[in-house]
Design an enzyme around this catalytic site. Structure first.
Site, PDB file in Angstrom:
ATOM      1  N   TYR A  40       0.859  -1.184   0.000  1.00 24.51           N
ATOM      2  CA  TYR A  40       0.000   0.000   0.000  1.00 24.51           C
ATOM      3  C   TYR A  40       0.894   1.234   0.000  1.00 24.51           C
ATOM      4  O   TYR A  40       1.865   1.291  -0.742  1.00 24.51           O
ATOM      5  CB  TYR A  40      -0.971  -0.065   1.189  1.00 24.51           C
ATOM      6  CG  TYR A  40      -2.130   0.887   1.057  1.00 24.51           C
ATOM      7  CD1 TYR A  40      -2.934   0.898  -0.082  1.00 24.51           C
ATOM      8  CD2 TYR A  40      -2.426   1.786   2.075  1.00 24.51           C
ATOM      9  CE1 TYR A  40      -3.982   1.785  -0.214  1.00 24.51           C
ATOM     10  CE2 TYR A  40      -3.485   2.678   1.951  1.00 24.51           C
ATOM     11  CZ  TYR A  40      -4.257   2.668   0.806  1.00 24.51           C
ATOM     12  OH  TYR A  40      -5.302   3.546   0.680  1.00 24.51           O
ATOM     13  N   LYS A  95     -20.458 -20.860  -9.855  1.00 24.61           N
ATOM     14  CA  LYS A  95     -19.819 -20.730 -11.171  1.00 24.61           C
ATOM     15  C   LYS A  95     -18.376 -20.255 -10.991  1.00 24.61           C
ATOM     16  O   LYS A  95     -17.460 -20.743 -11.684  1.00 24.61           O
ATOM     17  CB  LYS A  95     -20.606 -19.735 -12.022  1.00 24.61           C
ATOM     18  CG  LYS A  95     -20.209 -19.727 -13.494  1.00 24.61           C
ATOM     19  CD  LYS A  95     -20.566 -21.046 -14.155  1.00 24.61           C
ATOM     20  CE  LYS A  95     -20.334 -21.011 -15.653  1.00 24.61           C
ATOM     21  NZ  LYS A  95     -21.484 -20.522 -16.411  1.00 24.61           N
TER      22      LYS A  95
END
Length: 765
Positions: A40, A95
């Site tokens: 970060y 899925k």
């Protein structure tokens, strides 16, 4: 399973231990402040600036290139219909799971709360910069056609609506092969399609691109054949409407070469099949009930070539053969779209793969002697490990040749190797194991069935068709627990201590005493021991009243293995029993031996353990690559522990030169191919992927497998007994339900192998 019980199990599966089926995990180190500063602020600014300079750098510095969005508005979910975006989320997560386990593609599922086509498209376009591809899912027609068409036109990343194209791609591959086997031509076959939704239209369009003439296709909806003079059909349907008059589906099927079923069960009769042309091709793809029952169809027409959507019949048209691998190829060349050329390339790759020699691993998984291209094998099996190495390259090449690839591949051999490596973390082996057990289920004793978790495991084994459980334990307790968990199937329950079992106890006792009366066992002792469930269970297997046995959940391993060693003979030529654990690691299955029996094996013992383990590895359809591990590398120590391994390896090299085995070697060298090749290029293991580790003692093996299991959450199957004449396998104390189910499947497969070996021996005589 009782409906309420099945419902409860499904809900628990999705809720526990963590809600949902997918998660986001870090791919970089984050242990130190330095790591976090790179991840970060301030370090993250550097890749941001590079992407600002050139947006294509987003593929270099972020996960976009391997990230697909599975997007739905929940308007046409499975067989549930319009249930809304939130209710569709479990399906979208499912899925995503398939994308990940079959093609190593990461997924975010996105549920959009709108039925407005423009708003849906706008939403997808606004979030598209996050993703490398878009998979549209469970969106009702005709809106789905417009949504897909516009997103393909307006986005520069691959977009596909799998509901439309998945079945089309897989069935087209099957159709190419079926037409060839029927000795017909695509341009001449007459095709009847039952169903006129998005999948049916996509199928018909793709068939036309492979040579079927549109005028030879008759398409039916629930009201009858689509006619050009019907103002109520959609523009998409109109391209397959006819001027001819058909009174019924049966009328249209007279003389037809091909029937494509994408509608509802049991609408095709035997008479309708009889009316079709010679060598009829019937794809009855309604699920779970095909348009005509498979057994009925093949009994009606001996010349039929048939496929269904079901896994329990040959030629399953399964979308998982397509979408994960199509997106894999598209992502890997950074395709700007999935075009017709790419879909057709997937079709041809699948069709061609069915004509190639089938790996033994696939034959084993499906219980076949030899799968070969023919009427019962026109499409690859979902467990075929070659799919990821064949379909994505075909799709990627088509993307390059059609001008939609922005990052072309140059080294195809290297690409295929990378694709195979992607599948190392998948637990395909467990699915292969279960599937193989189901091909020939056996009678399997659960010796501690009055324990709730053991009974749950037996219930799953029964319901999944893995085996036929025989439940041993307190009758009343078992019946109460069965009712509690909704285990309604009628299975054998035996309480060895009851009066009703007295005759069998005495018969077993006499048989046991006969075999051990000159080894300090009295008849009274034998009778007493037959009241103990593990002795009783072992004798049931010995006497042919059961095919296999699993036990050990509630007692320590040494206490349970004792009666097995006393009652069950060793295999011919075996003088020492051992065990191996199959660990489902990120690099693929690794077998560890000996994990439970021999505290300090000799060089001779180690050689025999390696040979028995190799046989088990082959039982799972893998070629063993064995490292005999130590703290020493090839003679670097003269310690007794290292010396005995060298002796074992020397014996194996001399007497079994074709076996890929070497050592002594440290574990990191064994598992790191580059390290091994650079330091010990002479080794038989050089440039090979080790899948079996044989340890110098029980301490090392047992500690290693349990540490892998607990620290890395690696799934373990085992300990698998080696060298026993009968299929008996012992759980670790307190094994989970999943572990017990897997061990039961191992026991069934072991029984299949032993039965096959006995038959081969009998045939030789």
């Amino acid at each position: 399973m009782h409906k309420d019980s099945k419902r409860r199990e499904a809900l628990l599966y999705h809720a526990k231990p963590t809600p949902g089926k997918i998660q986001v995990v870090p791919t970089k180190k984050y242990a130190t402040q330095r790591d976090l500063a790179l991840a970060y602020s301030p370090g993250v600014a550097e890749p941001c600036l590079e992407i600002e300079k050139d947006v294509e750098n987003v593929y270099k510095y972020t996960a976009k290139g391997n990230l697909v969005a599975v997007i739905s508005n929940g308007t046409a979910v499975l067989g549930l219909g319009d249930i809304g975006p939130e209710a569709s989320k479990p399906v979208m997560e499912g899925k995503g799971l398939l994308f990940n386990i079959f093609a190593d593609i990461d997924v975010f599922d996105i549920e959009v709360d709108t039925k407005d086509v423009d708003k849906f498209i706008e939403t997808v376009k606004n979030i598209a910069p996050t993703f490398g591809g878009i998979n549209l899912e469970d969106i009702k027609a005709p809106e789905s056609f417009e949504i897909e068409r516009r997103l393909i036109e307006e986005l520069n990343i691959p977009v596909m609506h799998d509901d439309q194209h998945g079945t089309a791609i897989i069935s087209a591959a099957a159709l190419l092969n079926a037409v060839e086997l029927a000795e017909k031509k695509m341009s001449e076959v007459k095709v009847v399609v039952s169903g006129a939704g998005s999948a049916a239209i996509a199928c018909a369009k793709l068939y036309v691109s492979f040579g079927v003439k549109a005028e030879n296709i008759v398409m039916f909806n629930s009201k009858g054949a689509l006619r050009k003079d019907d103002p109520n059909i959609s523009e998409m349907q109109r391209q397959f409407a006819t001027d001819k008059q058909y009174d019924s589906l049966a009328d249209a099927m007279l003389g037809a070469d091909v029937f494509i079923g994408l509608s509802s069960g049991d609408i095709v009769t035997p008479d309708m099949l009889i009316g079709m042309a010679a060598n009829p091709i019937v794809f009855a793809m309604a699920n779970p009930r095909p348009e005509i029952n498979y057994d009925l169809a093949i009994a009606t027409r001996k010349d039929i070539i048939m496929a269904t959507g079901r896994s329990d019949h040959p030629n399953q048209v399964n979308n998982v053969l397509g979408f994960p691998f199509i997106f894999r190829g598209a992502l890997d060349v950074r395709a700007t779209k999935i075009n017709e050329e790419m879909k057709k390339a997937a079709v041809v790759a699948l069709a061609n793969l069915a004509k190639e020699s089938v790996p033994e691993q696939v034959n084993i998984a499906y219980g076949e002697t030899k799968l070969a291209f023919g009427r019962d094998y026109i499409i690859p099996k979902p467990f075929d490990p070659r799919l990821i190495a064949e379909v994505p390259p075909a799709v990627a090449k088509a993307a390059m040749e059609s001008g939609v690839a922005t990052a072309p591949i140059t080294d195809w051999d290297k690409y295929r190797e990378e694709l195979m490596e992607r599948m190392g973390s998948d637990n395909k082996m467990v699915r292969l194991l279960h599937n193989r057990a189901k091909t020939d289920p056996k009678r399997i004793i659960f010796a501690e069935a009055d324990h709730l978790d053991v009974l749950k495991a037996a219930q799953i084994v029964k319901e999944e068709g893995i085996g036929e459980p025989i439940l041993l334990g307190d009758m009343e307790t078992i019946l109460e627990l069965k009712e509690e968990i909704g285990f309604e199937d009628d299975v054998a329950i035996i309480d060895p201590k009851t009066k009703i079992e007295e005759e069998r106890r005495n018969r077993f006792a006499n048989a046991y005493w006969e075999s051990r009366r000159r080894r300090g066992t009295s008849l009274l002792d034998a009778q007493k021991w037959m009241r103990e469930r593990n002795y009783f269970a072992a004798m049931m297997v010995n006497e042919g009243e059961a095919d296999a046995l699993v036990t050990g959940y509630s007692r320590s391993y040494p206490a349970v293995v004792k009666p097995m060693l006393e009652l069950i003979p060793k295999q011919q030529g075996v003088d020492r029993i051992a065990t191996t654990n199959m660990m489902m690691t990120k690099r693929g299955p690794i077998f560890l031996a000996d994990t439970a029996i021999n505290p300090n094996p000799t060089a001779d013992d180690l050689a025999k353990i390696a040979l028995m383990t190799a046989k088990t590895v082959r039982m799972f359809g893998m070629e063993p690559v064995i490292a005999m591990v130590s703290f020493s590398n090839f003679g670097s120590s003269s310690d007794e522990s290292a010396t005995k391994i060298r002796k074992a390896v020397s014996f194996l090299h001399e007497n079994y030169p074709d076996l890929i085995v070497d050592g002594e070697i440290q574990t990191d060298f064994a598992l790191n191919q580059e390290l091994l090749a650079s330091k010990f290029p002479f080794s038989k293991l050089a440039n090979r992927k080790v899948n079996t580790l044989v340890f110098p003692n029980l301490d090392a093996a047992n500690i290693t497998y349990k540490m892998l299991k607990e620290l890395n959450k690696v799934m373990s199957i085992g300990p698998i007994m080696l060298g026993m004449d009968k299929p008996v396998h012992i759980f670790q104390l307190g094994a989970s339900v999943e572990e017990m189910v897997n061990m039961a499947a191992v026991a069934v497969v072991d029984a299949q192998e032993k039965e096959k070996r006995l038959k081969q021996q009998a045939d030789k005589k």
